[in-house]
Design a protein around this motif. Structure first.
Motif: not given
Lengths: 562, 298
Positions: A474-493
């Motif tokens: 969690a401390d890598r600072g990648w969470f929000l970006l990855n969450f948004l990327v995954s949300t984008g994948a869902g929207i493409q679906t």
């Protein structure tokens, strides 16, 4: 002044009164068909099934990466997911769907009755299809018929020595090897058919200088397939020999070379990108002029650029291997050759823009996808130029930046143009138009999902997130970006599901298309929708690159300007 | 009308011969796939695949030998009317002056190459002077240029870079030679587009532009060059390149482009000096054209 012969087509009136056929008869018809149009649709249908499967795998991966320290799937399952997703998308979605469109369109566009080798055409499809089935049978039989199954987990490029028996016991890697090998046989067969058809079966008057650009692009793509697939198939055989007969091609400890595999793989792998993108260029070169109501700008330059890409793309493969350590000469050569490919590609982009410029642009769904393709492909090219610089590649290679870059090519360019091709040629294939309103919903939702997903994916890559990573702290600072990327994948679906709904709904209730719903100019629009088995009742004759323009505007034919 | 049943191209008004449907391609691909599957499952599956493959080879062979099997497909010709509701429009020029001036004359490609070679040689003079004055060795500048291609030279000392190294000299020659040729070609192509102030364009504007571009990107291309480059001398070298290259290019005679052939005969024959004829459209005609254009292509 050029002259031309009208291109009448035939409509078989008997179908209206034909009795409803049994399921078995329909099955037999499709299994034994040698008709290029049916084989094309088989290719497309089978690819769409695998698209759904591989898309589902992508969504599972994005669910896993949406949160830090997540365990939605096991690490082992995650490795299988990215392996199967990559392998499926390249070998069992990308290539077959494009071969499907080529199969359907090339003979129609050049005024031929069928492909040059109809039986080889059927064979090529079926062997690719069985290759895909064999790959997924690994989920059941990966460790052998009597053990628990497991799919391949060595990544889509299956680097040595991970594929050696010591690191990959059981049969999962063998399924990957054999499935890809079978797919390669099918690809070479179809490429051979396309080249022969274009070279020797063009209708009277269709010189190479009048060949539709889509056919030119398929010709280039097929020539590239010959050169690219051979080394991969050879490497697959060598890998099987390593695993079963004790040879040591890729075994570094016994005098072999793991880097040899990388060369074999990437001398296939990079031209493969162009094998996939050149048909997309072909679609753009047909769709953009029709919806800009202008002839393509710079036909000769477009052809030269296609051939240029064909050759230059064969000399760039080792830019995938900068991090291996190629030495100064290798780094310099592959940096320069990779940058050089931007020249013919840039010519194409400028010519498409020049075609739109000053035209009377009709923003149909197909055109919207084509315009989005132009911008996205340009961005993908720019990140490609960044990665062609060896020092930058040393920093970003193997990170999510690379994943974002090649998904910009594969999704932002190729998939967008495949969608455009569906909206454009679906009426020809089925006789009914895809619904434009639903299509625009599909476009905008998919566009938003795409950019949310893949624009942002560059950033975690620059922040150091490695590709193929299972999870992260969690401390890598990648969470929000990855969450948004995954949300984008869902929207493409969601966007893709809308597209599937549109295809099914329009097949039954779509507006009747007629032979030429877009007021287009190439020969496929001169026959009925869907075309009869023989394509054209009489062989057409052409006198310019836009034979239907000549017929529609006899007072101002194209031949006088070409 | 008779037709040969073995001729795939034989057609008459009622029948077209098409390749006969056959399941053998599917059976053969299934056989090959099963043989592959047999390698990783059970030999029985492999044997089944072999049988299917042999069976399909025979069946396929009989399909095409001695004559390829065809089926007649009935045709009822109904001509499809190919027409459009759109009308043609002629686009009115946006203004009375042409928006784009394309040169009717330009330099040959060899001119750019010669200019690039001359400019490249000229550029070595200030670079060499800089190297001699500051490091007392001509080879410093050469090796510094080459160092971008050698990872192991990233931390090289000034003394090391001041010595002669054959591979450094060769690498610098290739980098400098290739770049000079490419920039020379660019000069050859671009100078005719800016004919008014050739010295300003070639000797000042272009060096400033190249310096700015390289300043922003050199850190990526060659980190060692970025650390040690002397921008003042680099700019002087580029000016030397630009002036000499531009001079050599401008010495050559221009050749006519395809645009020249599009000019009216009077201009080509030298009877009229207006090389960029203006299409005059009076107000009423322009209005008509605009109106026609709106109707067109609806």
């Amino acid at each position: 002044m050029a002259t031309q012969t009208p291109v009448p087509a035939a409509i078989d009136q008997t179908t209206e009164t034909a009795p409803r056929r049994l399921v078995f008869e329909v099955l037999q018809d499709w299994i034994s068909t040698t008709d290029h149009k049916k084989i094309g649709m088989l290719y497309i249908g089978y690819s769409l099934v695998f698209l759904v499967i591989a898309g589902f795998e992508a969504v599972l991966m994005r669910i896993q990466l949406a949160f830090p320290n997540n365990h939605a799937v096991s690490p082992q399952a995650f490795n299988r997911l990215f392996t199967m997703h990559g392998t499926t998308m390249v070998f069992f979605v990308g290539m077959p769907i494009l071969f499907g469109f080529g199969n359907y369109l090339v003979p129609l566009m050049i005024g031929a009755r069928d492909m040059a080798f109809p039986r080889l055409n059927a064979f090529s499809f079926w062997i690719s299809a069985f290759g895909g089935l064999l790959l997924y049978f690994s989920y059941i039989g990966g460790d052998g018929m009597y053990g628990a199954g497991s799919a391949p987990d060595v990544g889509w490029w299956a680097y040595a020595p991970l594929t050696a028996h010591a690191f990959s016991p059981g049969h999962s890697t063998d399924y990957w090897t054999l499935a890809v090998f079978l797919s390669g046989i099918g690809s070479v067969g179809t490429a051979l058919n396309i080249v022969t058809t274009i070279i020797s079966m063009r209708c009277p008057g269709m010189t190479m200088n009048r060949l539709p650009l889509l056919a030119w692009l398929y010709l280039s793509m097929s020539l590239l397939t010959f050169v690219a697939v051979g080394p991969l198939s050879a490497a697959q055989i060598m890998l099987m020999l390593d695993r079963y007969l004790g040879s040591h091609f890729f075994d570094a400890q016994a005098g072999g070379s793991a880097v040899l595999w990388m060369h074999f793989f990437w001398i296939f792998g990079h031209p493969e990108v162009y094998v996939l993108v050149m048909p997309a260029f072909g679609f753009a070169s047909e769709i953009i002029p029709v919806f800009s109501r202008k002839a393509i700008f710079g036909y000769t330059a477009m052809v030269a650029a296609s051939i240029g890409i064909c050759f230059v793309s064969l000399s760039v493969w080792a830019h995938h291997m900068f991090t291996v350590g190629l030495g100064p000469a290798g780094n310099a050569f592959f940096t320069l050759s990779t940058m050089a490919i931007g020249v013919p590609t840039g010519i194409k982009i400028f010519n498409w823009l020049a075609t739109i410029w000053g035209g009377k642009v009709h923003f149909t769904t197909a055109m919207l996808f084509a315009v989005a393709f132009l911008f996205q492909f340009m961005l993908a090219g720019l990140t490609g130029i960044m990665l062609s610089v060896a020092p930058l590649d040393w920093q970003l290679g193997g990170s999510y930046f690379v994943v974002a870059h090649f998904h910009f090519v594969l999704v932002g360019a190729i998939l967008f143009m495949i969608f455009a091709a569906f909206y454009y040629w679906y009426p020809k294939m089925t006789g009914r138009l895809l619904n434009e309103k639903i299509g625009k919903w599909h476009f905008w939702i998919f566009l938003i999902g795409f950019h949310l997903c893949f624009d942002l994916m560059h950033i975690p890559g620059m922040l150091g997130m490695p590709r193929r990573i299972y999870t992260y702290e969690a401390d890598r600072g990648w969470f929000l970006l990855n969450f948004l990327v995954s949300t984008g994948a869902g929207i493409q679906t969601i966007g893709t599901l809308i597209f599937v709904y549109n295809m099914v709904w329009s097949y039954f209730k779509g507006e009747i298309a007629g032979p030429d719903p877009w007021d287009a100019w190439t020969l496929e629009w001169a026959t009925a929708s869907p075309p009869p088995a023989y394509n054209f009742a009489t062989t057409p004759s052409v006198a310019s690159r836009r034979p239907l323009w000549d017929l529609k505007h006899p007072e101002d034919t194209d031949g006088q300007y070409e | 009308m008779q037709h040969d049943p073995h001729d795939p191209h034989a057609t008459d008004t009622n029948v077209i011969q098409l390749p006969a449907p056959t399941a053998y391609p599917m059976v053969m691909s299934l056989g090959i796939a099963l043989m592959c599957t047999g390698l990783v499952t059970n030999i029985v599956i492999g044997i089944l695949g072999l049988v299917l493959t042999l069976w399909s080879i025979v069946g396929w062979f009989l399909q095409v030998f001695p004559h390829e099997a065809h089926i007649p497909v009935a045709v009822e010709i109904e001509p499809i009317e190919i027409s459009t509701s759109r009308t043609l429009g002629r686009r009115a020029p946006a203004s009375e002056k042409p928006r784009l001036v394309i040169p009717v004359e330009t330099f040959q490609i060899t001119t750019g190459i010669k200019g690039g070679i001359a400019g490249g040689i000229a550029m070595t003079v200030p670079a060499g002077i800089f190297s001699l004055i500051k490091y007392h060795s001509f080879w410093y500048a050469t090796n510094l240029l080459a160092a971008g291609g050698f990872v192991s030279w990233a931390g090289a000392s000034d003394a090391f870079l001041s010595e002669f190294h054959l591979r450094g000299a060769l690498a610098a020659l290739i980098i400098h030679g290739l770049t000079s040729l490419l920039v020379g070609l660019l000069y050859g192509a671009m100078l005719p587009m800016f004919p008014r102030w050739p010295i300003l364009t070639a000797g000042v504007a272009a060096p400033i532009m190249f310096t700015v571009i390289l300043h922003s990107g050199i850190g990526v291309i060659s980190p060692i060059l970025n650390q040690r480059i002397d921008w003042f001398w680099f700019f002087i070298s580029l000016i030397a390149f630009g002036l000499v290259c531009g001079y050599v290019v401008n010495l050559h005679t221009k050749v006519r482009t395809a645009q020249f052939r599009a000019l009216p005969f009077a201009v080509r024959a030298g009877l009229h000096t207006d090389t960029f004829p203006v299409i005059h459209v009076d107000a009423q005609e322009k209005k008509d054209l605009d109106h026609k254009d709106k109707d067109a292509q609806q």
